[in-house]
Design an enzyme around this catalytic site. Structure first.
Site: not given
Ligand code: AMP
Length: 219
Positions: A16, A91, A133, A166, A177
């Site tokens: 994404k 989410r 990544r 990360r 996740r």
């Molecule tokens: P991502 O970079 O999208 O993989 O997000 C990394 C982490 O940030 C996730 O595993 C969640 O802990 C938190 N996170 C990101 N977006 C959201 C969201 N919309 N709602 C809640 N937690 C989020």
């Protein structure tokens, strides 16, 4: 003028982020990525950031109050007037309801084209993408050190900054996740399907093929 609102849904590692960056550059729409906004809050050391981090390191969703206020502030900014691309938000069903309320308030008498793109890909591919990544802290580019065959796996080929991995891209947190994704995020697929705004994108393909399909699906 039509306001373009694109929402990207998909499991961690489905690409994404890579696709939203490309689309955002071509369509001149801001790319709003809650994961990155939350990582910035963590770095700032604020109370919200500290609380958010305690969920992020476990691969769980950050509480909705924190995420909703970050998103609302961001969507109200001037650069979102003609549209935006949401990456990683909503989410959960609860967040989708919150987004409906926010958009009702800020889009009052606007013509809106809302489209949701679901990035579908098998789980084996995903873990492999996550552990390989790396990202550039300076220009935001995302790389897969296995498939992209970088000359130097530690440096960004565009701007030479040292690439970072990360904290939550370990196999252990990745599994959590995915669990969070399947339990809380995947029900959104049916929700948006019922509203007739969902397009499924085959995210197992290469970057360029996915991008062509994505652009072809934009109405
Ligand atoms: P991502 O970079 O999208 O993989 O997000 C990394 C982490 O940030 C996730 O595993 C969640 O802990 C938190 N996170 C990101 N977006 C959201 C969201 N919309 N709602 C809640 N937690 C989020």
């Amino acid at each position: 003028m039509m306001k373009e609102e694109f929402i990207f849904i998909g499991p961690p590692g489905s690409g994404k982020g890579t696709q939203t960056i490309k689309l955002s550059n071509e369509y001149k729409l801001p790319h709003i990525d809650t994961g990155s906004l939350l990582r910035e809050a963590v770095k700032s050391g604020s109370n919200d950031g500290k609380l958010a981090n305690s969920f992020m390191e476990k691969g769980q969703l950050v509480p909705i109050e924190i995420v909703s206020s970050i998103i609302k502030d961001r969507l109200l900014k001037q650069d979102c007037q003609d549209g935006f691309i949401l990456d990683g938000y909503p989410r959960s069903i609860e967040q989708a309801d919150a987004l409906d309320k926010i958009l009702k308030e800020i889009d009052k008498d606007k013509n809106v084209n809302l489209q949701v793109f679901y990035f579908e890909v098998s789980q084996e591919k995903l873990v492999e993408r996550l552990v390989n990544r790396r990202s550039c802290p300076k220009c935001g580019a995302i790389y897969n050190i296995k498939t992209m065959k970088l000359q130097d796996e530690t440096k960004c080929p565009k701007c030479s900054a040292t690439l970072t991995r990360r904290d939550d891209d370990t196999e252990e947190v990745a599994v959590k996740r995915f669990k969070t994704y399947f339990e809380q995020t995947s029900p959104l697929i049916d929700l948006y399907k019922k509203r007739n705004v969902l397009t499924t994108i085959d995210a197992s393909l290469g970057i360029d093929a996915i991008y062509e399909n994505l652009k072809g699906a934009i109405k």
